[in-house]
Design an enzyme around this catalytic site. Structure first.
Site, PDB file in Angstrom:
ATOM      1  N   GLU A 146      19.267 -35.520  22.427  1.00 18.00           N
ATOM      2  CA  GLU A 146      20.043 -34.652  23.313  1.00 18.00           C
ATOM      3  C   GLU A 146      19.120 -33.731  24.103  1.00 18.00           C
ATOM      4  O   GLU A 146      19.294 -33.540  25.307  1.00 18.00           O
ATOM      5  CB  GLU A 146      21.025 -33.827  22.482  1.00 18.00           C
ATOM      6  CG  GLU A 146      21.791 -32.778  23.268  1.00 18.00           C
ATOM      7  CD  GLU A 146      22.098 -31.546  22.443  1.00 18.00           C
ATOM      8  OE1 GLU A 146      21.891 -30.420  22.954  1.00 18.00           O
ATOM      9  OE2 GLU A 146      22.533 -31.701  21.283  1.00 18.00           O
ATOM     10  N   HIS A 170      20.187 -35.366  17.748  1.00 22.84           N
ATOM     11  CA  HIS A 170      20.041 -34.038  18.337  1.00 22.84           C
ATOM     12  C   HIS A 170      18.750 -33.935  19.153  1.00 22.84           C
ATOM     13  O   HIS A 170      18.734 -33.336  20.233  1.00 22.84           O
ATOM     14  CB  HIS A 170      20.073 -32.982  17.239  1.00 22.84           C
ATOM     15  CG  HIS A 170      19.782 -31.601  17.721  1.00 22.84           C
ATOM     16  ND1 HIS A 170      18.586 -30.964  17.469  1.00 22.84           N
ATOM     17  CD2 HIS A 170      20.518 -30.744  18.467  1.00 22.84           C
ATOM     18  CE1 HIS A 170      18.609 -29.770  18.027  1.00 22.84           C
ATOM     19  NE2 HIS A 170      19.765 -29.597  18.631  1.00 22.84           N
TER      20      HIS A 170
END
Length: 421
Positions: free
Chosen positions: A49, A46
């Site tokens: 990202e 994450h």
């Protein structure tokens, strides 16, 4: 008008030409997410990202943002447990520049230390926001209870202590291990011919070379019928019940899809009508199913006041028991089929939904699933199929998670009934 091809370096390209629109949705999907992390890495997928948007050797983070805005397009990304997706929607004439920019972000990001420190604070605020949203928090809690120390039990956002410790070297090492061409799927749906898509993907990604795939081998998860709680000084009790479901690709997903619709998937469903409409005991109550490569989880969520929580849990038990004790009527089944097929068809009117469907089928199933096959699978379900699946999924008790003022009602007694039934 769908197509699939694999480039020499292993990148898979799936797409669908849509001549009736002037836009295109494109996504770069990578087979990595929280399931592929170790405990010490949890949250790195994450965080990456976020960091892919924070500047390359050619463009700063601000310039990347302006680039898509100047095209009049939309760009975003998300991380899931089994994949990460970077996607954009632009006019067809801007397809090449949008694809090129996404590719630049994934192959040439700087991961500048000063940007990392700023973005760590952003992600920590995201974690705080999530923790202040109890209906979201209870979903992490049920996953942790059901899957325990298995990576499917990890939170996607990760933990503060891991996040604060991540270095640039950690990010580079993870990218080299997981962002391999053979683990990437480029999915495109819209007004761009297949030959143009293949040519442009080859142009921007052709330089990536195959290497040793460092991703861990996937191990099927256990299913623990546990009770997890978190006391919070809020007004409602947020409850999630869970039972083992089916993995992506299982033929039993067709009857389970219809079971979910009848039980808690719509406003006319049994749980919604019994708990909200008839008794006014909840604003939000629904059921759901999540399918992974090799496992699945069927869940029921309800948010209610402490005063009614025990009665609501008893009602959930009664409603779910009827699903496997009594066959549903032909009329109810046909209505469910119309609702499920209608939702599917309406959803596919958007290029983004078609792009996502193509990519998920490729990643989770390794093939395209024609719409006709899905519709035929739904139509073939009989009442006995739903009753069989309901008994398999719903008759053995539930794992349970709850967030809220639990001390204000007899939670232990209510939970014991759900888990032991």
């Amino acid at each position: 008008m769908t197509y699939r091809t694999t480039l020499r370096n292993g990148i898979r390209v799936v797409g669908e030409e849509m001549s009736s629109i002037r836009s295109v949705s494109l996504g770069i999907w990578v087979e990595t997410g929280s399931r592929y992390e170790s405990q010490s890495e949890n949250g790195i997928s994450h965080f990456l990202e976020h960091m892919f948007f924070k500047g390359t050797s050619r463009h700063s983070a601000k310039e990347l943002a302006h680039l898509f805005d100047d095209l009049g397009g939309q760009v975003n990304a998300f991380t899931a447990k089994e994949f990460t997706c970077f996607y954009a929607r632009v006019l067809d004439e801007h397809f090449s520049i949008a694809l090129e920019t996404l590719a630049e972000m994934l192959t040439d990001s700087r991961f500048a230390p000063e940007e990392m420190e700023k973005e760590k604070r952003v992600v920590i605020e995201e974690i705080r926001m999530y923790e202040d949203t109890p209906d979201e928090l209870v979903m992490d809690l049920i996953a942790r209870g059901v899957y325990g120390e298995h990576p499917l039990g990890y939170t996607i956002l990760g933990r503060d202590e891991n996040l604060l410790r991540f270095s640039r070297e950690d990010l580079v090492r993870y990218v080299n291990r997981h962002y391999r061409p053979e683990r990437m799927v480029v999915s495109v749906a819209g007004h761009v011919p297949e030959d143009v898509v293949i040519r442009e993907v080859e142009r921007v990604f052709g330089g990536l070379t195959k290497g040793a795939d460092g991703a861990p081998a996937l191990v099927p998860p256990p299913f623990h019928k546990t009770v997890k709680t978190e006391e919070k000084d809020i007004e409602q009790v947020h409850i999630c019940l869970a039972a083992p479901g089916y993995p992506a690709g299982s033929r039993e997903l067709y009857p389970l899809l219809l079971l979910n619709n009848v039980l808690g998937g719509t406003q006319s469903s049994r749980l919604f009508q019994e708990i909200r409409e008839e008794r006014g005991m909840a604003y939000s109550v629904y059921s759901f199913h999540t399918g992974f490569r090799d496992a699945g989880m069927f869940g029921i969520y309800v948010g209610t006041s402490p005063e009614t929580a025990e009665e609501v849990l008893a009602l959930v038990q009664q409603v779910t028991a009827r699903m496997w004790q009594e066959p549903i009527s032909r009329e109810e089944l046909e209505k469910a089929k119309r609702q499920v097929k209608g939702a599917l068809m309406l959803g596919l009117e958007s290029s983004g939904s078609r792009m996502s469907r193509l990519a998920k089928n490729e990643i989770l199933l390794g093939r395209e699933v024609p719409l006709e096959e899905t519709l035929a699978g739904i139509d073939a379900v009989a009442p006995a199929d739903i009753q069989r699946v309901a008994e398999d999924v719903l008759s053995h008790g539930f794992a349970l998670a709850a967030v809220g003022p639990l001390a204000e009602f007899a939670f232990d007694r209510a939970a014991k009934v759900c888990v032991s039934s």
